[in-house]
Design an enzyme around this catalytic site. Structure first.
Site, PDB file in Angstrom:
ATOM      1  N   ASP A 162      40.706  31.722  33.025  1.00  0.00           N
ATOM      2  CA  ASP A 162      39.611  31.592  32.078  1.00  0.00           C
ATOM      3  C   ASP A 162      39.435  32.960  31.408  1.00  0.00           C
ATOM      4  O   ASP A 162      39.916  33.981  31.907  1.00  0.00           O
ATOM      5  CB  ASP A 162      38.348  31.168  32.832  1.00  0.00           C
ATOM      6  N   ASP A 207      35.465  31.093  36.489  1.00  0.00           N
ATOM      7  CA  ASP A 207      34.140  31.550  36.923  1.00  0.00           C
ATOM      8  C   ASP A 207      33.102  30.443  36.969  1.00  0.00           C
ATOM      9  O   ASP A 207      31.933  30.721  37.231  1.00  0.00           O
ATOM     10  CB  ASP A 207      33.641  32.678  36.011  1.00  0.00           C
ATOM     11  N   ASP A 220      36.109  34.283  29.120  1.00  0.00           N
ATOM     12  CA  ASP A 220      34.749  34.834  29.203  1.00  0.00           C
ATOM     13  C   ASP A 220      34.199  34.691  30.620  1.00  0.00           C
ATOM     14  O   ASP A 220      34.146  33.592  31.160  1.00  0.00           O
ATOM     15  CB  ASP A 220      33.820  34.083  28.247  1.00  0.00           C
TER      16      ASP A 220
END
Length: 226
Positions: free
Chosen positions: A15, A176, A17
């Site tokens: 991922d 995240d 961001d």
């Protein structure tokens, strides 16, 4: 969940961001520039932090509707305003998280193919990777508008694997949020989650995954030889 789970992936997917890059300051700046232009009150960075994860349209929608109201036409117009401001501030304050560049270099040294799978639009993703000087680590990038769907739909993860020439079960996802966990699990892929990211305000230790990382470099503790 075992904190010592080890995998021997033939590729690693990331991922963007909240996992590779801390981008919240730029996202918050663009969001508040948008809100100001539209005559709406500013949002705190903490609020905007909890809105990140499902792409810009969702971020804008939440900025425009949480605790207030907006029509679909107003939201559509706000997305265009956000994109205009974000194009200017994208990468100004963003930074790789601790351990990220070292992790990418270590995985590259092992000749593992790497991919970014993000819900951020390609027009912002590719310049940001270049500005942060990490674009060269990745063999492919699947952005939020590459397909008609985004994470948590596993199709974006499956496309990354197809481009890298590996079966989904041979890859490892690092993210995240539940978006990353669900996309990876839907593709039949193990997933590690970082504890320092955004996670849409959900405690990351409540999300089913195969391990938690408080520093990106800890991923190496989970990755053996293929």
């Amino acid at each position: 969940m075992s904190v010592t789970a080890r995998f021997s992936p033939r590729a690693v997917l990331f991922d963007l961001d909240g996992t590779l890059l801390d981008t919240i300051a730029d996202l918050a700046d663009a969001a508040n520039l948008m809100l100001s232009e539209l005559g709406r009150p500013a949002r705190s960075q903490d609020e905007i932090h909890s809105f990140v994860g499902k792409g810009i349209p969702n971020l804008v929608r939440r900025c425009m509707t949480e605790g207030t109201a907006a029509t679909e036409a107003e939201i559509d117009a706000a997305v265009a305003v956000f994109r205009r401001h974000y194009a200017v501030v994208n990468g100004v304050s963003s930074r790789p998280y601790p351990g990220v560049t070292e992790l990418l270099a270590a995985l590259r040294a092992r000749e593992l193919p790497l991919a970014v799978v993000t819900n951020k639009a390609e027009a912002f993703t590719l310049p940001l990777l270049e500005r942060m000087d990490i674009a060269h680590y990745f063999d492919t990038v699947v952005s939020g508008d590459t397909l008609a769907v985004k994470k948590p739909d596993p199709a974006v993860v499956l496309l990354a694997c197809e481009r890298l020439g590996v079966a989904p079960g041979e890859a490892l996802m690092i993210g995240d949020s539940a978006n990353d966990a669900l996309a990876a699990q839907g593709a039949g892929m193990p997933v590690l989650l970082v504890t320092y990211g955004y996670s849409e305000g959900v405690p990351v230790d409540t999300i089913e995954c195969d391990g938690l990382l408080s520093n990106a470099l800890q991923a190496l503790d989970h990755i053996g030889s293929a």
